[in-house]
Design an enzyme around this catalytic site. Structure first.
Site, mmCIF file in Angstrom:
data_model
loop_
_atom_site.group_PDB
_atom_site.id
_atom_site.type_symbol
_atom_site.label_atom_id
_atom_site.label_comp_id
_atom_site.label_asym_id
_atom_site.label_seq_id
_atom_site.Cartn_x
_atom_site.Cartn_y
_atom_site.Cartn_z
ATOM 1 N NE ARG A 123 6.902 -12.049 1.884
ATOM 2 C CZ ARG A 123 5.677 -12.484 1.592
ATOM 3 N NH1 ARG A 123 5.373 -13.765 1.749
ATOM 4 N NH2 ARG A 123 4.752 -11.655 1.149
ATOM 5 N N GLY A 131 -1.296 1.174 1.916
ATOM 6 C CA GLY A 131 -2.326 0.223 1.513
ATOM 7 C C GLY A 131 -2.726 0.339 0.053
ATOM 8 C CE LYS A 158 35.148 -7.361 -32.640
ATOM 9 N NZ LYS A 158 35.966 -6.191 -32.286
ATOM 10 N N GLY A 184 -7.245 -12.454 0.546
ATOM 11 C CA GLY A 184 -8.528 -12.004 1.061
ATOM 12 C C GLY A 184 -9.625 -12.959 0.599
ATOM 13 C CD GLN A 233 0.988 3.736 -2.060
ATOM 14 O OE1 GLN A 233 1.560 2.813 -2.645
ATOM 15 N NE2 GLN A 233 -0.031 3.526 -1.245
ATOM 16 C CG ASN A 256 4.623 -12.499 -2.084
ATOM 17 O OD1 ASN A 256 4.360 -11.325 -2.335
ATOM 18 N ND2 ASN A 256 3.704 -13.441 -2.036
ATOM 19 C CD GLU A 270 -7.193 -8.220 2.505
ATOM 20 O OE1 GLU A 270 -6.033 -8.617 2.337
ATOM 21 O OE2 GLU A 270 -8.068 -8.303 1.616
ATOM 22 C CB ALA A 320 4.587 -1.615 -9.218
ATOM 23 C CB ALA A 321 3.977 1.580 -4.281
#
Ligand code: UD1
Ligand code: CA
Length: 474
Positions: free
Chosen positions: A19, A84, A356, A145, A79, A233, A160, A13-14
């Site tokens: 987008r 990649g 309330k 891929g 990361q 995305n 890919e 999740a890095a």
């Protein structure tokens, strides 16, 4: 073999998620009651792994906080640069060492993936002795891929899209991005992945070919439902995923005996529970820890957040937040129940009523145009139309008690702190600032005085004066 415990699930999740065009990291965006990362962690949790690892990079503070909130035991690996998917996994093995046993890799942006699908992947993997088993899908492979096989169908490698030949592009089996690995082999080969590709990244997918080259068996599992593989995305895909997940949730409840009048306009979070024979009307949204009792009728037009509704209660056009509604109670239309509201069994809350931090007793009625704040209303009490519980003195909130079977006259103002005793009455239009003892009638308003013949004297020639005169001359 299939009972062997998964040693780790790595949730990648890095990535930036450009987008989404958002200040919020992609995986923190919510759908159906959880963030995308929350869904990924819930699915990973279903495997009951020894360790749950989240790889964070972009927006790491927000993503780490989200991970900690959803899965407090999750380990966070940073990361720094997103070089990649292979690099992401290498950062994990460098930070945490070698995992013995099965390691599952999945993504933080696949909210439709089912735990059951990952479970099948793990079961096939542990039963086969593969070095890696890849979850694949068949359909439109654009953007994914491709799974390359030889003439007799054995799995060779993943290529890919950017790096594929025209023949490879035509392959309709594609990589989901979820894998089950032998942890020891993964830790070894991840170091041998190069950046020799169009993106100059370390591809996790290259591990497949390396393992095969070393003579290890590799395999695939084809996902039964390709919609599970869809990644999110952008916000268009997020909306599509939300719709798909919502459909799945509604189908679950309908099959469990819940009537949903209009699935297209009904939204239910994964965290909600609904009892048998409940009926959910159009334009209704149930969120968070909401729990609907059997036979209750909710909607049209209800928004319920973290609200518990008892059996056979009826809610119509109501907004309820952190409220509890007793069995058989009726609420609405147009009621607003704010946090701390507790409605007793068979009580009635009517039109344009706001509550309330208020407890309404069994069978009590607050039928019309009323504000109730910081109050206790006893069993069977009746609150007249237009009553205001004046709980705020400009500095502090104060409490009001209305006793059992008390009768508060219409348009009363109860100025807190104040108590109206059991069986007491207040006269309509009263401003009650002092306690009314049980059984007493509190009257607090100007006495009426009628000035005789005033209109004929002071409004000479008007229609009112003429009307009055006609009556008088009869
Ligand atoms: C990847 C796969 C592709 C597969 C597809 C499925 C590789 C090389 N390719 O491609 O075969 O069909 O997923 O969706 O793995 N991430 C990191 N750190 C990084 C890069 C990515 O954590 O350095 C995370 C991202 O946040 C995302 C996931 O890994 O959650 C996938 O990354 P992404 O760049 O979208 O991979 P794809 O190019 O889609
Ligand atoms: Ca992607």
């Amino acid at each position: 073999m299939s009972e062997s415990r998964v040693s780790a699930v790595l949730v990648l999740a890095a990535g930036e998620g450009t987008r989404m065009k958002s200040r919020v990291p992609k995986v923190v965006h919510p759908l159906c009651g959880r963030s995308m990362l929350g869904h990924a962690l819930a699915v990973a949790g279903e495997l009951d792994p020894e360790r749950l690892v989240v790889v964070v990079g972009h927006g790491r503070d927000q993503v780490s906080a989200e991970a900690a909130g959803q899965a407090p035991d999750a380990l966070i690996v940073v990361q720094d640069q997103q070089l990649g998917t292979g690099h992401a996994v290498r950062m994990v093995t460098e930070a945490l060492g070698v995992f013995q046993g099965t390691v599952v890799v999945t993504y933080g942006d696949m909210p439709l993936l089912r735990g059951q699908t990952l479970r099948e992947l793990v079961d096939v993997h542990s039963g086969s002795g593969n070095a890696v088993t890849v979850l694949t899908a068949r359909g439109n492979p654009a953007g994914y891929g491709r799974i390359v096989r030889d003439a007799d169908g054995s799995f060779l490698r993943i290529v890919e899209e950017r790096d594929a030949t025209p023949a490879e592009l035509a392959i309709d089996e594609y990589n989901s991005g979820c894998y089950a690995f032998d942890g020891v082999l993964l830790a070894d080969v991840i170091k041998r992945v190069t950046t020799d590709n169009t993106q100059q990244q370390e591809y996790l997918t290259d591990v497949v070919q390396i393992l095969r080259g070393d003579g290890h068996p590799i395999g695939t599992v084809l996902a039964a439902d390709v919609t599970e593989i869809a990644g999110v995305n952008d916000r268009v895909q997020l909306a599509a995923a939300r719709r798909a997940l919502n459909d799945r949730i509604l189908e679950h409840w309908m099959r469990a005996g819940v009537t949903i009048i209009d699935p297209a306009s009904t939204w239910v979070d994964v965290t909600v529970t609904i009892g048998q024979d409940a009926e959910i009307g159009p334009q209704t949204q149930l969120t968070g820890a909401t729990a609907i009792g059997a036979g209750a009728r909710i909607g049209p037009g209800c928004l319920l957040e973290d609200t518990v509704v008892g059996e056979d209660a009826v809610l119509l056009h109501a907004v309820c937040r952190q409220a509890e509604i007793g069995a058989g109670a009726t609420v609405g239309p147009y009621a607003f129940l704010r946090p701390g509201t507790l409605i007793g069994q068979d009580a009635h809350i009517g039109c344009h009523v706001e509550l309330k931090n208020a407890h309404v007793g069994v069978g009590a009625k607050v039928p019309h145009l009323t504000y109730v704040g910081d109050a206790n209303i006893g069993t069977g009490a009746n609150i007249g139309a237009g009553t205001i519980f004046a709980n705020y003195d400009g500095v502090a909130k104060n409490h009001t008690d209305v006793g059992e079977h008390a009768f508060v006259g219409s348009n009363s103002v109860l100025v807190a702190p104040v108590a109206v005793g059991d069986g007491a009455y207040t006269a309509a239009g009263s401003v009650i600032a002092e306690d009314v003892a049980p059984g007493d009638l509190g009257i607090a308003r100007g006495r009426q005085h009628n000035s005789q013949g005033w209109v004929e004297r002071n409004r000479v020639g008007t229609r009112s004066a003429e009307a009055a005169k006609r009556v008088r001359s009869e």
